[in-house]
Scaffold this motif. Structure first.
Motif, mmCIF file in Angstrom:
data_model
loop_
_atom_site.group_PDB
_atom_site.id
_atom_site.type_symbol
_atom_site.label_atom_id
_atom_site.label_comp_id
_atom_site.label_asym_id
_atom_site.label_seq_id
_atom_site.Cartn_x
_atom_site.Cartn_y
_atom_site.Cartn_z
ATOM 1 N N ASP A 1 37.134 -41.025 30.171
ATOM 2 C CA ASP A 1 36.026 -41.872 30.651
ATOM 3 C C ASP A 1 34.925 -41.044 31.309
ATOM 4 O OD1 ASP A 1 37.180 -44.126 29.705
ATOM 5 O OD2 ASP A 1 37.919 -44.870 31.637
ATOM 6 N N ASP A 2 35.316 -39.924 31.910
ATOM 7 C CA ASP A 2 34.301 -39.046 32.513
ATOM 8 C C ASP A 2 33.379 -38.474 31.441
ATOM 9 O OD1 ASP A 2 35.050 -39.311 35.175
ATOM 10 O OD2 ASP A 2 36.496 -37.669 35.073
ATOM 11 N N TYR A 3 33.967 -38.086 30.308
ATOM 12 C CA TYR A 3 33.120 -37.552 29.226
ATOM 13 C C TYR A 3 32.157 -38.626 28.721
ATOM 14 C CZ TYR A 3 35.424 -33.054 29.109
ATOM 15 O OH TYR A 3 35.879 -31.804 29.444
ATOM 16 N N ILE A 4 32.631 -39.880 28.685
ATOM 17 C CA ILE A 4 31.733 -40.974 28.272
ATOM 18 C C ILE A 4 30.590 -41.101 29.285
ATOM 19 C CG2 ILE A 4 31.591 -43.495 27.941
ATOM 20 C CD1 ILE A 4 34.557 -43.317 26.904
ATOM 21 N N ALA A 5 30.938 -41.016 30.570
ATOM 22 C CA ALA A 5 29.906 -41.118 31.622
ATOM 23 C C ALA A 5 28.888 -39.984 31.502
ATOM 24 C CB ALA A 5 30.572 -41.095 32.998
ATOM 25 N N LEU A 6 29.375 -38.782 31.178
ATOM 26 C CA LEU A 6 28.455 -37.647 31.000
ATOM 27 C C LEU A 6 27.499 -37.921 29.836
ATOM 28 C CD1 LEU A 6 30.813 -34.542 31.407
ATOM 29 C CD2 LEU A 6 28.842 -35.080 32.862
ATOM 30 N N GLY A 7 28.046 -38.456 28.745
ATOM 31 C CA GLY A 7 27.224 -38.762 27.578
ATOM 32 C C GLY A 7 26.200 -39.840 27.882
ATOM 33 N N GLU A 8 26.619 -40.855 28.628
ATOM 34 C CA GLU A 8 25.713 -41.982 28.936
ATOM 35 C C GLU A 8 24.575 -41.578 29.861
ATOM 36 O OE1 GLU A 8 28.924 -45.659 28.617
ATOM 37 O OE2 GLU A 8 28.047 -45.160 30.562
ATOM 38 N N THR A 9 24.870 -40.644 30.777
ATOM 39 C CA THR A 9 23.894 -40.363 31.840
ATOM 40 C C THR A 9 23.102 -39.073 31.635
ATOM 41 O OG1 THR A 9 25.554 -39.148 33.100
ATOM 42 C CG2 THR A 9 25.333 -41.514 33.579
ATOM 43 N N GLY A 10 23.674 -38.108 30.924
ATOM 44 C CA GLY A 10 22.994 -36.811 30.790
ATOM 45 C C GLY A 10 23.098 -35.960 32.044
ATOM 46 N N ALA A 11 24.043 -36.281 32.928
ATOM 47 C CA ALA A 11 24.258 -35.445 34.127
ATOM 48 C C ALA A 11 24.698 -34.049 33.679
ATOM 49 C CB ALA A 11 25.327 -36.070 35.016
ATOM 50 N N SER A 12 24.392 -33.031 34.489
ATOM 51 C CA SER A 12 24.767 -31.663 34.126
ATOM 52 C C SER A 12 25.892 -31.153 35.027
ATOM 53 C CB SER A 12 23.559 -30.731 34.224
ATOM 54 O OG SER A 12 23.121 -30.633 35.559
ATOM 55 N N ILE A 13 26.504 -30.046 34.598
ATOM 56 C CA ILE A 13 27.656 -29.487 35.329
ATOM 57 C C ILE A 13 27.366 -28.047 35.745
ATOM 58 C CG2 ILE A 13 30.070 -28.720 35.051
ATOM 59 C CD1 ILE A 13 30.556 -31.200 33.358
ATOM 60 N N ALA A 14 27.729 -27.726 36.989
ATOM 61 C CA ALA A 14 27.674 -26.339 37.465
ATOM 62 C C ALA A 14 29.108 -25.898 37.733
ATOM 63 C CB ALA A 14 26.837 -26.240 38.735
#
Ligand SMILES: [Zn+2]
Length: 463
Positions: free
Chosen positions: A286-299
């Motif tokens: 579900d986190d990967y889905i959230a990343l796809g939906e929002t375009g948030a980035s990761i450091a």
């Protein structure tokens, strides 16, 4: 804080001066955004790269320059973007080691941080900025405690480093944290032609309630009504660093985050393409889905994650998912350096080991993540993170006469697998020369050493 403390503190910094027109003359290789170019010069003017090309051509087209840097046996690369750190924590380097994470934080780090004085934070940050510059980092995203009397922002401004800086907000200081964030923005956001930027930063979803997370995002929206058009204000937060985060969130706030911390943040409406999520080790489907939906980035901070025993992030999966990925060192107390050469190498090696596949995170890909990835995460890849005409002049020269560069084959393989920070010879940020022949220009290291020893003995006495 007494006046004498302020004046002796300021002597750690040399005056910055205005950026000069500079020719980086005859570099052996320039690692440009179009790939490596042999035997070429770079003209820097008005904080930017004006031209990459033949010296004679450059002179004919643009006339004279004020300074010249002989780069005959150098590799010119874009500076690293350290997209998650707490550079003032350089002051706490080596203070306590090999303890369980929560004991380390609760018994050692947090009690000292509560007592830190503004001047100590400023010189800690000066030490972190000095270390960053000397190791080829030209931009940091750094989160700590703001005080108008001395802060990471004041140190970064004085050292010439580029910075996205935030005051970390926790539940226990909600009102004060929001007020200090606004003060930090008012005093520093956009300073020195946009070299200094401020971000909002709730510390984490387990130390900020849903209400506090929403309030910070609302504040960011309000600030962006004023600043967003020119210098948008981003948000950065620690996410899915420890395995126990969902449990902590449930215990403290009685809300369910068991399907994923990013999913939880998305459900609160506080995750979007302006969010830089540090760590992201323990992600769910579900986190990967959230990343796809929002375009948030990761450091990702691989060395800190290993050192505090939190685990290994699945960077190959994050990359294949299309999420913008960048790297960070985290604070020097959990690393113990701010060296992005080390961080990039460890990130690449962990990916190969994790997948049993040497093709994962190639040298070229990983270098791009450590430079352009950070710039992308900050929405600045048209400004810096790679070398092209028109880019901000954030340039690092590596000395190819050093042993680790002999023999020399491929620039990316050299940078990732054999170069080290001691190969850094010159550094320019925003067109200013800040390291020349391995010597820092903007920081008086001797004074800084003295101030750090006074701070460390004060901390030890308080303990
Ligand atoms: Zn951190």
């Amino acid at each position: 804080m007494g006046i004498s403390t302020l004046s002796s503190n300021q002597s750690c910094f040399n005056p910055l001066g205005e950026p000069k027109t500079t020719l980086i003359d005859n570099a052996r290789i320039v690692l440009s955004s179009r790939g490596p170019i042999d035997t070429v010069s770079i003209l820097v003017a008005e904080r930017r790269i004006l031209a990459i090309g033949d010296k004679v051509e450059i002179r004919r087209k643009y006339g004279a320059w004020e300074e010249i840097i002989d780069a005959r046996n150098c590799l010119a690369i874009p500076g690293f973007v350290n997209n998650h750190s707490h550079i003032a924590m350089a002051l706490l380097r080596g203070l306590a080691e090999d303890l369980p994470l929560l004991n380390w934080l609760r018994d050692k780090i947090w009690p000292i941080e509560e007592r830190l004085k503004p001047w100590q934070i400023e010189i800690g940050a000066a030490l972190g900025a000095a270390e960053s510059l000397l190791s080829g980092t030209t931009c940091v995203t750094s989160i700590y405690f703001y005080d108008p009397g001395g802060s990471e922002a004041s140190a970064i401004e004085k050292t010439g480093l580029r910075g996205w800086i935030a005051h970390g907000v926790f539940d226990w200081m909600e009102e004060k944290g929001l007020r200090l964030t606004q003060e930090l923005v008012a005093h520093f956001h956009g300073k020195d032609a946009g070299r200094i930027r401020i971000a909002t930063s709730p510390h984490s979803p387990y130390s900020c309630s849903p209400d506090v997370l929403r309030k910070i995002e609302a504040l960011r929206g309000k600030l962006n009504q004023k600043f967003g058009a020119r210098y948008p204000i981003l948000n950065t937060i620690h996410v899915a660093e420890a395995r126990t985060e969902a449990h902590e969130i449930k215990t403290r706030y009685n809300v369910d985050a068991s399907r994923g911390i990013l999913k939880y943040l998305n459900s609160l409406g506080v995750l979007n393409s302006d969010t830089i999520c540090a760590h992201c080790i323990h992600l769910t489907e579900d986190d990967y889905i959230a990343l796809g939906e929002t375009g948030a980035s990761i450091a990702s901070c691989p060395i800190s994650n290993l050192k505090v025993g939190c685990g290994v992030a699945d960077l190959p999966r994050i990359i294949s998912h299309g999420t913008v990925l960048s790297l960070g060192t985290d604070g020097a107390a959990s690393n113990n350096s701010l060296d992005m050469f080390e961080t990039a190498k460890v990130a690449s090696l962990l990916a190969k080991g994790l997948k049993g596949d040497t093709t994962q995170m190639s040298s070229k890909r990983t270098f791009s993540i450590a430079t352009e990835g950070g710039a992308k995460s900050l929405h600045q890849d048209r400004e810096f993170g790679s070398l092209f005409e028109g880019a901000k002049a954030d340039i690092v020269l590596l000395d190819l006469s050093k042993i680790s560069a002999i023999p020399f084959h491929d620039p990316y393989n050299y940078i990732l697998y054999s170069a080290r920070s001691s190969n850094v010879r010159d550094v320019l940020v925003d067109g200013r020369s800040l390291v020349r022949d391995g010597e820092l220009i903007s920081v008086n290291l001797e004074n800084l050493r003295n101030r750090i020893s006074s701070a460390v003995s004060e901390i030890a006495t308080d303990d």
